[in-house]
Design a protein around this motif. Structure first.
Motif, PDB file in Angstrom:
ATOM      1  N   THR A 146      37.821 -37.162 -41.440  1.00 58.38           N
ATOM      2  CA  THR A 146      37.823 -38.293 -42.079  1.00 58.38           C
ATOM      3  C   THR A 146      39.129 -38.366 -43.307  1.00 58.38           C
ATOM      4  O   THR A 146      39.595 -37.312 -43.845  1.00 58.38           O
ATOM      5  CB  THR A 146      36.538 -38.431 -42.778  1.00 58.38           C
ATOM      6  N   SER A 187      42.599 -40.800 -44.865  1.00 51.45           N
ATOM      7  CA  SER A 187      43.863 -41.392 -44.390  1.00 51.45           C
ATOM      8  C   SER A 187      44.776 -40.617 -43.351  1.00 51.45           C
ATOM      9  O   SER A 187      45.276 -40.980 -42.396  1.00 51.45           O
ATOM     10  CB  SER A 187      44.601 -41.637 -45.682  1.00 51.45           C
ATOM     11  N   THR A 188      44.846 -39.381 -43.541  1.00 51.35           N
ATOM     12  CA  THR A 188      45.741 -38.210 -42.781  1.00 51.35           C
ATOM     13  C   THR A 188      45.015 -38.293 -41.376  1.00 51.35           C
ATOM     14  O   THR A 188      45.471 -38.109 -40.213  1.00 51.35           O
ATOM     15  CB  THR A 188      45.795 -37.111 -43.490  1.00 51.35           C
ATOM     16  N   LYS A 203      37.501 -30.427 -50.259  1.00 51.52           N
ATOM     17  CA  LYS A 203      37.351 -31.490 -49.398  1.00 51.52           C
ATOM     18  C   LYS A 203      36.420 -32.515 -50.015  1.00 51.52           C
ATOM     19  O   LYS A 203      35.663 -32.067 -50.728  1.00 51.52           O
ATOM     20  CB  LYS A 203      37.075 -31.261 -48.127  1.00 51.52           C
ATOM     21  N   GLY A 205      36.899 -38.038 -49.616  1.00 54.57           N
ATOM     22  CA  GLY A 205      36.756 -39.359 -48.842  1.00 54.57           C
ATOM     23  C   GLY A 205      35.213 -39.684 -48.730  1.00 54.57           C
ATOM     24  O   GLY A 205      34.713 -40.388 -48.064  1.00 54.57           O
ATOM     25  N   GLU A 257      31.786 -33.223 -42.376  1.00 56.32           N
ATOM     26  CA  GLU A 257      32.962 -32.707 -42.272  1.00 56.32           C
ATOM     27  C   GLU A 257      32.621 -31.016 -42.200  1.00 56.32           C
ATOM     28  O   GLU A 257      33.037 -30.441 -41.082  1.00 56.32           O
ATOM     29  CB  GLU A 257      34.113 -33.004 -43.314  1.00 56.32           C
ATOM     30  N   LYS A 287      49.333 -31.513 -51.267  1.00 60.68           N
ATOM     31  CA  LYS A 287      47.820 -30.995 -51.181  1.00 60.68           C
ATOM     32  C   LYS A 287      47.805 -29.431 -51.406  1.00 60.68           C
ATOM     33  O   LYS A 287      46.816 -28.789 -51.585  1.00 60.68           O
ATOM     34  CB  LYS A 287      47.213 -31.221 -49.874  1.00 60.68           C
TER      35      LYS A 287
HETATM   36  O1  DER Z   1      37.185 -36.502 -47.935  1.00 65.07           O
HETATM   37  C1  DER Z   1      38.022 -35.646 -47.153  1.00 65.07           C
HETATM   38  O2  DER Z   1      37.348 -34.588 -47.015  1.00 65.07           O
HETATM   39  C2  DER Z   1      39.259 -36.014 -46.612  1.00 65.07           C
HETATM   40  O3  DER Z   1      39.791 -35.173 -45.330  1.00 65.07           O
HETATM   41  C3  DER Z   1      40.261 -35.638 -47.689  1.00 65.07           C
HETATM   42  O4  DER Z   1      39.883 -34.309 -47.925  1.00 65.07           O
HETATM   43  C4  DER Z   1      41.709 -35.936 -47.284  1.00 65.07           C
HETATM   44  O5  DER Z   1      41.829 -37.251 -47.417  1.00 65.07           O
HETATM   45  P1  DER Z   1      43.241 -37.756 -47.301  1.00 65.07           P
HETATM   46  O6  DER Z   1      43.807 -37.490 -45.908  1.00 65.07           O
HETATM   47  O7  DER Z   1      43.028 -39.463 -47.291  1.00 65.07           O
HETATM   48  O8  DER Z   1      44.031 -37.379 -48.335  1.00 65.07           O
END
Ligand code: DER
Length: 233
Positions: A28, A30-31, A97, A100, A106, A124
């Motif tokens: 979950t 954006s990546t 994590k 999001g 997750e 990151k």
């Molecule tokens: O919420 C989460 O665990 C997402 O994976 C977060 O850790 C990374 O979100 P991003 O790819 O939008 O930076």
């Protein structure tokens, strides 16, 4: 829309690891969303047959809208690989994590996988976890008690008095897919992540926290020039 080139590079490299017939966990954020798009394109282009479990309703909806078949984790059972994002990755591939708001599902999906592959942009990668506020999913019942117990645990660990703020979504409190609330712990640094994870897990109202310790086996860090760096544990 044009994607962040570093995130796209990492997503592409992770999707390249997917083999026909695999059982996959889809992360979950954006990546991970870029990864789902790239995966759907590959499935269509090559006629791959995959079974996928999603780590959030948002990812499930995106995946199904792109033609990927989503099943519940219990329908699939065990997964070959989970591909997910992260808010922080340290030198031992320990993660924070939950940015999001999906770290509970997750972590369960990652725990049900033979391997967890993290995809991230260079921002990151950190030397020490904790600059990013640590998300903690808590029950709504007894919320203030849980917050008090968290503050007491932080003090007992010598982490001092830091903001323990309830996450908002607009004017409302953020509610997770499981109907829980999230507290963000603004610690600046977490010198002993295992001790903190242990202390939080002992608090009854805490459902799950965003420290993923020893779960990530490969981190793919994308670069703006489209190349990637692979970090193995
Ligand atoms: O919420 C989460 O665990 C997402 O994976 C977060 O850790 C990374 O979100 P991003 O790819 O939008 O930076």
């Amino acid at each position: 829309p044009a994607h962040d080139p570093a995130k796209l590079a990492a997503a592409r490299a992770a999707v390249a690891l997917v083999q026909d017939g695999m059982k996959l966990g889809l992360g979950t954020g954006s990546t991970a969303s870029i990864m789902v798009e790239v995966l759907a394109e590959r499935v269509k282009a090559e006629g791959l047959s995959l079974r996928c479990a999603a780590t959030s309703k948002a990812t499930a909806d995106l995946a199904e809208s792109l033609g990927l078949r989503i099943e519940s984790l219990d329908q699939i059972g065990w997964l070959d690989m989970t591909i997910d994002g992260a808010d922080e990755v340290d030198p031992d591939l320990h993660l924070i994590k939950g940015g999001g708001g999906a770290h509970l599902r997750e972590k369960i999906v990652a725990a049900a996988s033979d391997r967890m592959v993290v995809i991230a942009d260079p921002g990151k990668v950190v030397d020490q976890l904790g600059q990013f506020p640590l998300p903690v999913e808590v029950l709504q019942f007894g919320f203030e008690t849980t917050r008090t117990l968290i503050r007491r645990a932080l003090s007992d660990l010598g982490l001092g008095d830091h903001d323990v703020l309830q996450r908002l979504k607009g004017d409302d409190y953020w509610v997770t897919d499981e109907g829980n609330w999230i507290l963000d712990l603004h610690l600046q640094a977490i010198p002993d992540a295992p001790a903190l994870a242990h202390a939080l897990a002992a608090i009854p109202g805490v459902v799950e926290q965003g420290l993923f310790l020893g779960m990530c086996e490969l981190a793919i860090i994308g670069k703006p020039d489209g190349t990637v760096v692979k970090l193995n544990r």
